[in-house]
Enzyme design. Structure first.
Site: not given
Ligand code: GLN
Length: 196
Positions: A48, A78, A105, A135, A171, A173
């Site tokens: 992100s 995500c 996050r 994550r 996710h 996808e």
């Molecule tokens: N940890 C990522 C973030 O903070 C997000 C992880 C993901 O999109 N799979 O942006």
């Protein structure tokens, strides 16, 4: 129906593959002009902080926010969910503030950076949705007009909807289960016939 997938960073290709499996035209979006005429937009997972910087550089913040305000369906997965939040627990990235939610996050720490969890989603018929978390962020505040679609066994929401806006910590996808994409497309079809 034509759906845009933000294609500046992250796993946009997997979303496009599912959309094409469902027979839907998609548009890779890197420039503001590529948002024109779309019925919906997916902001994919990735990183992100990078997504945030690139969206500023490519002048995509304002037109994406306009799209959301004009009742187009927007779905963030995500990192995309982090970008759609009103506030996050850190200063970076700068979210788009599209939805009345607060997000943390990397909410699951290092040991369980990635995990899979079957989720009961009332909007879908059985079986449960097999959700992949990488994550992943978690939703820590849900505003009044926000509906929870799925939560972890401990009650933390991981999929929520606010009218035409949808976010998932996980996710869809990366699975063969197309139900979330279908849900998003049905929503986009409803919005397309509604007010502009
Ligand atoms: N940890 C990522 C973030 O903070 C997000 C992880 C993901 O999109 N799979 O942006």
């Amino acid at each position: 129906m034509k759906i845009g997938v933000l294609a500046i960073q992250g796993d946009f290709f997997e979303h496009i593959a599912i959309l094409s499996k469902l027979g839907v035209d998609s548009q890779e979006v890197r420039l503001p002009a590529e948002l024109e005429g779309l019925d919906g937009l997916i902001i994919p997972g990735g990183e992100s902080t990078t997504l945030s910087r690139l969206m500023s550089m490519y002048n995509l913040r304002e037109p994406v926010a306009q799209m959301a305000q004009h009742h187009k369906t927007v779905w963030g997965t995500c990192a995309g969910m982090i970008m759609m939040a009103h506030e996050i627990t850190e200063e970076d990235p700068i979210p788009l503030q599209l939805m009345d939610i607060g997000v943390q996050r990397n909410a699951f720490g290092r040991q369980v950076d990635s995990f899979e969890q079957d989720l009961e989603i009332t909007q879908f018929n059985s079986p449960p949705f097999h959700a992949i978390f990488i994550r992943a962020p978690v939703i820590i505040r849900v505003g009044d007009g926000v509906q929870v679609l799925a939560e972890l066994p401990d009650g933390r929401p991981v999929a929520v909807q606010q009218g035409n806006l949808l976010v998932t910590s996980f996710h869809p996808e990366l699975t063969n289960d197309t139900r979330f994409h279908q849900y998003f497309l049905d929503l986009a079809a409803t919005q397309a016939t509604g007010p502009d």
